[in-house]
Design an enzyme around this catalytic site. Structure first.
Site, PDB file in Angstrom:
ATOM      1  N   LYS A 197      10.649   7.178  -5.033  1.00  0.00           N
ATOM      2  CA  LYS A 197      10.709   6.332  -3.827  1.00  0.00           C
ATOM      3  C   LYS A 197      12.041   5.582  -3.760  1.00  0.00           C
ATOM      4  O   LYS A 197      12.689   5.563  -2.723  1.00  0.00           O
ATOM      5  CB  LYS A 197       9.566   5.296  -3.820  1.00  0.00           C
ATOM      6  CG  LYS A 197       8.170   5.884  -3.749  1.00  0.00           C
ATOM      7  CD  LYS A 197       7.106   4.788  -3.617  1.00  0.00           C
ATOM      8  CE  LYS A 197       7.078   3.828  -4.801  1.00  0.00           C
ATOM      9  NZ  LYS A 197       6.627   4.425  -6.087  1.00  0.00           N
ATOM     10  N   ARG A 234       0.568  -1.599  -1.285  1.00  0.00           N
ATOM     11  CA  ARG A 234       0.044  -0.949  -2.478  1.00  0.00           C
ATOM     12  C   ARG A 234      -1.473  -1.059  -2.569  1.00  0.00           C
ATOM     13  O   ARG A 234      -2.066  -0.544  -3.515  1.00  0.00           O
ATOM     14  CB  ARG A 234       0.621  -1.658  -3.704  1.00  0.00           C
ATOM     15  CG  ARG A 234       1.597  -0.829  -4.526  1.00  0.00           C
ATOM     16  CD  ARG A 234       2.028  -1.732  -5.674  1.00  0.00           C
ATOM     17  NE  ARG A 234       2.709  -1.042  -6.727  1.00  0.00           N
ATOM     18  CZ  ARG A 234       4.018  -0.812  -6.750  1.00  0.00           C
ATOM     19  NH1 ARG A 234       4.776  -1.134  -5.742  1.00  0.00           N
ATOM     20  NH2 ARG A 234       4.554  -0.212  -7.795  1.00  0.00           N
ATOM     21  N   ARG A 292      13.873   7.530 -17.753  1.00  0.00           N
ATOM     22  CA  ARG A 292      14.547   6.404 -17.083  1.00  0.00           C
ATOM     23  C   ARG A 292      14.669   5.229 -18.054  1.00  0.00           C
ATOM     24  O   ARG A 292      15.690   4.554 -18.104  1.00  0.00           O
ATOM     25  CB  ARG A 292      13.725   5.993 -15.840  1.00  0.00           C
ATOM     26  CG  ARG A 292      14.238   4.743 -15.128  1.00  0.00           C
ATOM     27  CD  ARG A 292      13.629   4.598 -13.739  1.00  0.00           C
ATOM     28  NE  ARG A 292      12.299   4.002 -13.762  1.00  0.00           N
ATOM     29  CZ  ARG A 292      11.493   3.919 -12.703  1.00  0.00           C
ATOM     30  NH1 ARG A 292      11.876   4.408 -11.534  1.00  0.00           N
ATOM     31  NH2 ARG A 292      10.312   3.369 -12.800  1.00  0.00           N
ATOM     32  N   ARG A 340      13.872  -2.127 -17.774  1.00  0.00           N
ATOM     33  CA  ARG A 340      12.598  -2.545 -17.179  1.00  0.00           C
ATOM     34  C   ARG A 340      11.525  -2.626 -18.249  1.00  0.00           C
ATOM     35  O   ARG A 340      11.169  -1.633 -18.861  1.00  0.00           O
ATOM     36  CB  ARG A 340      12.173  -1.541 -16.087  1.00  0.00           C
ATOM     37  CG  ARG A 340      12.811  -1.829 -14.751  1.00  0.00           C
ATOM     38  CD  ARG A 340      12.323  -0.878 -13.694  1.00  0.00           C
ATOM     39  NE  ARG A 340      10.884  -0.932 -13.466  1.00  0.00           N
ATOM     40  CZ  ARG A 340      10.291  -0.344 -12.436  1.00  0.00           C
ATOM     41  NH1 ARG A 340      11.001   0.331 -11.552  1.00  0.00           N
ATOM     42  NH2 ARG A 340       8.994  -0.435 -12.293  1.00  0.00           N
ATOM     43  N   ARG A 369       0.165   1.782 -14.934  1.00  0.00           N
ATOM     44  CA  ARG A 369       0.634   1.770 -13.548  1.00  0.00           C
ATOM     45  C   ARG A 369       0.115   2.988 -12.785  1.00  0.00           C
ATOM     46  O   ARG A 369      -0.200   2.901 -11.599  1.00  0.00           O
ATOM     47  CB  ARG A 369       2.164   1.696 -13.509  1.00  0.00           C
ATOM     48  CG  ARG A 369       2.682   0.276 -13.797  1.00  0.00           C
ATOM     49  CD  ARG A 369       4.094   0.238 -14.334  1.00  0.00           C
ATOM     50  NE  ARG A 369       5.054   0.893 -13.468  1.00  0.00           N
ATOM     51  CZ  ARG A 369       6.178   1.457 -13.885  1.00  0.00           C
ATOM     52  NH1 ARG A 369       6.485   1.469 -15.168  1.00  0.00           N
ATOM     53  NH2 ARG A 369       6.982   2.017 -13.027  1.00  0.00           N
TER      54      ARG A 369
HETATM   55  P1  ADP Z   1       7.103   1.634  -9.530  1.00  0.00           P
HETATM   56  O1  ADP Z   1       7.050   2.204  -8.157  1.00  0.00           O
HETATM   57  O2  ADP Z   1       8.127   2.317 -10.399  1.00  0.00           O
HETATM   58  O3  ADP Z   1       5.774   1.496 -10.190  1.00  0.00           O
HETATM   59  P2  ADP Z   1       7.939  -1.005  -8.498  1.00  0.00           P
HETATM   60  O4  ADP Z   1       9.331  -1.351  -8.799  1.00  0.00           O
HETATM   61  O5  ADP Z   1       7.596  -0.667  -7.093  1.00  0.00           O
HETATM   62  O6  ADP Z   1       7.586   0.141  -9.519  1.00  0.00           O
HETATM   63  O7  ADP Z   1       6.954  -2.190  -8.953  1.00  0.00           O
HETATM   64  C1  ADP Z   1       6.980  -2.719 -10.264  1.00  0.00           C
HETATM   65  C2  ADP Z   1       5.846  -3.717 -10.462  1.00  0.00           C
HETATM   66  O8  ADP Z   1       5.996  -4.818  -9.519  1.00  0.00           O
HETATM   67  C3  ADP Z   1       4.431  -3.195 -10.190  1.00  0.00           C
HETATM   68  O9  ADP Z   1       3.888  -2.530 -11.325  1.00  0.00           O
HETATM   69  C4  ADP Z   1       3.690  -4.505  -9.842  1.00  0.00           C
HETATM   70  O10 ADP Z   1       3.398  -5.261 -10.994  1.00  0.00           O
HETATM   71  C5  ADP Z   1       4.713  -5.273  -9.041  1.00  0.00           C
HETATM   72  N1  ADP Z   1       4.619  -4.963  -7.585  1.00  0.00           N
HETATM   73  C6  ADP Z   1       5.572  -4.322  -6.841  1.00  0.00           C
HETATM   74  N2  ADP Z   1       5.162  -4.189  -5.567  1.00  0.00           N
HETATM   75  C7  ADP Z   1       3.915  -4.742  -5.503  1.00  0.00           C
HETATM   76  C8  ADP Z   1       2.943  -4.887  -4.476  1.00  0.00           C
HETATM   77  N3  ADP Z   1       3.172  -4.421  -3.233  1.00  0.00           N
HETATM   78  N4  ADP Z   1       1.774  -5.504  -4.778  1.00  0.00           N
HETATM   79  C9  ADP Z   1       1.529  -5.970  -6.008  1.00  0.00           C
HETATM   80  N5  ADP Z   1       2.379  -5.849  -7.030  1.00  0.00           N
HETATM   81  C10 ADP Z   1       3.564  -5.246  -6.800  1.00  0.00           C
END
Ligand code: ADP
Length: 189
Positions: free
Chosen positions: A13, A88, A127, A135, A146
């Site tokens: 993404k 999400r 990564r 991260r 996740r």
């Molecule tokens: P990825 O898509 O690689 O899992 P992101 O960078 O989108 O990672 O998100 C990392 C973390 O940030 C998630 O695991 C969550 O803890 C938090 N997070 C991100 N976006 C949201 C969201 N829309 N709602 C709740 N938590 C979120």
């Protein structure tokens, strides 16, 4: 152009969002990036979110809904935006519908980047190595968490947006350039 990029962690993404930012001249709104910046800066939001993000759980809907609503009001979102990592949960998707209606904005499409779980684990572990552990949530154990959270809480959004006739699935296992071509094709530009 107002887009959502939907897909599991590691599907690409963020990679595609950055390419589309350049192609369409609209900003990427990554709730993950915003939360990581808050955590790094140790703001009150960051202090509250850190433990949750580090263990791979979702931050509360109220927090992320507020972040996105404020961000959508900034001038650079006028011509459009790419939402990456939001919504999400179904509750977030419903909140987004309400906030867009209030702001007089409408979504153009939801791009679903499809990927299989084994490849996702390989990509994210890779990564983590390449970024030197930048991260805290990019390790195999937290990643599996996740992926579970994605399956339970986020995957239902596929049907939610398909039901609205907005879903455009693309194969996220193809090379980066081909995924971009598929997205642009799905958008008709
Ligand atoms: P990825 O898509 O690689 O899992 P992101 O960078 O989108 O990672 O998100 C990392 C973390 O940030 C998630 O695991 C969550 O803890 C938090 N997070 C991100 N976006 C949201 C969201 N829309 N709602 C709740 N938590 C979120």
């Amino acid at each position: 152009m107002r887009l959502i990029l939907l897909g599991p962690p590691g599907a690409g993404k963020g990679t595609q969002a950055k390419i589309l930012v350049d192609a369409y001249g609209i900003p990427q709104l990554s709730t993950g990036d915003i939360l990581r910046a808050a955590i790094a800066a140790k703001t009150p939001l960051g202090l509250e979110a850190k433990a949750i993000v580090d263990r791979g759980d979702l931050v509360s809907d109220d927090i992320v809904n507020g972040i996105v609503s404020e961000r959508l009001d900034q001038a650079d979102c006028k011509p459009g935006f790419i939402l990456d990592g939001f919504p999400r949960t179904i509750a977030q998707a419903e909140a987004l519908d309400r906030m867009l209606a209030e702001k007089g904005m409408a979504l153009d499409a939801v791009i679903e980047i499809k990927a299989d779980a084994d490849e996702l684990v390989r990509r994210v572990v890779n990564r983590a190595k390449e970024s030197g552990g930048a991260r805290a949530d990019d390790n195999e154990e937290v990643l599996r968490k996740r992926l579970d959270v994605y399956t339970q809480q986020t995957a239902p959004l596929v049907d939610y947006y398909a039901g609205k006739g907005m879903l455009k699935p693309v194969d996220g296992m193809a090379p980066v350039g081909e995924v971009t071509t598929a997205i642009k094709g799905a958008l008709g530009k």
